[in-house]
Design an enzyme around this catalytic site. Sequence first.
Site, PDB file in Angstrom:
ATOM      1  CG  HIS A  61      66.855  54.257  54.468  1.00  0.00           C
ATOM      2  ND1 HIS A  61      67.304  52.992  54.773  1.00  0.00           N
ATOM      3  CD2 HIS A  61      65.854  54.516  55.355  1.00  0.00           C
ATOM      4  CE1 HIS A  61      66.591  52.507  55.787  1.00  0.00           C
ATOM      5  NE2 HIS A  61      65.712  53.421  56.166  1.00  0.00           N
TER       6      HIS A  61
ATOM      7  CD  GLU B 199      65.753  51.521  59.627  1.00  0.00           C
ATOM      8  OE1 GLU B 199      65.396  52.523  58.982  1.00  0.00           O
ATOM      9  OE2 GLU B 199      65.441  50.363  59.303  1.00  0.00           O
TER      10      GLU B 199
ATOM     11  CG  HIS C 111      63.707  56.315  60.087  1.00  0.00           C
ATOM     12  ND1 HIS C 111      62.427  56.089  59.635  1.00  0.00           N
ATOM     13  CD2 HIS C 111      64.514  55.534  59.334  1.00  0.00           C
ATOM     14  CE1 HIS C 111      62.463  55.200  58.657  1.00  0.00           C
ATOM     15  NE2 HIS C 111      63.713  54.843  58.440  1.00  0.00           N
TER      16      HIS C 111
HETATM   17 CO    CO Z   1      64.148  53.004  57.440  1.00  0.00          CO
END
Ligand code: CO
Length: 140
Positions: free
Chosen positions: A8, A132, A83
């Site tokens: 994502h 991440e 992120h």
């Molecule tokens: Co995230």
Amino acid sequence: MKIGRLNHIGIAVPSIVAAWKTYKNLYGLAQSDITPIGEMPSQGVRFSFINLENSQIELIEPLGDNSPISKFLVKNPNGGQHHVCFEVADIYSARDDLVAKGATVLGEPRIGAHGTLVIFVHPKDTNGVLIELMETLERH
Ligand code: CO
């Protein structure tokens, strides 16, 4: 360690509910494409995922007084890209590998919004983008 799928893209917003409207009004998505708002008090965020055919957008909003998202929104009052999240097979071996290579890993592995372990890698080591890493979800 090798990164796998893009899981994502995280976008920080002042209001998740207001941001939902952007994806519905401009981009043709329906509420059924969007997950209900969840909360991670320990990380100071509320979140909701927008399901795309090949990935997800994670909308994140500050929760509580010391949310790291609050500082980001001071610099980016309308929200902004926060992120990028890639999947890895094993978060601890990924962490150990990155640390051995000299990267700055922020904090210990912890449970993220998908319920699997995540870590964050400092933007200074990753071309200015907060990364991440999350353990791959079981896919059936
Ligand atoms: Co995230």
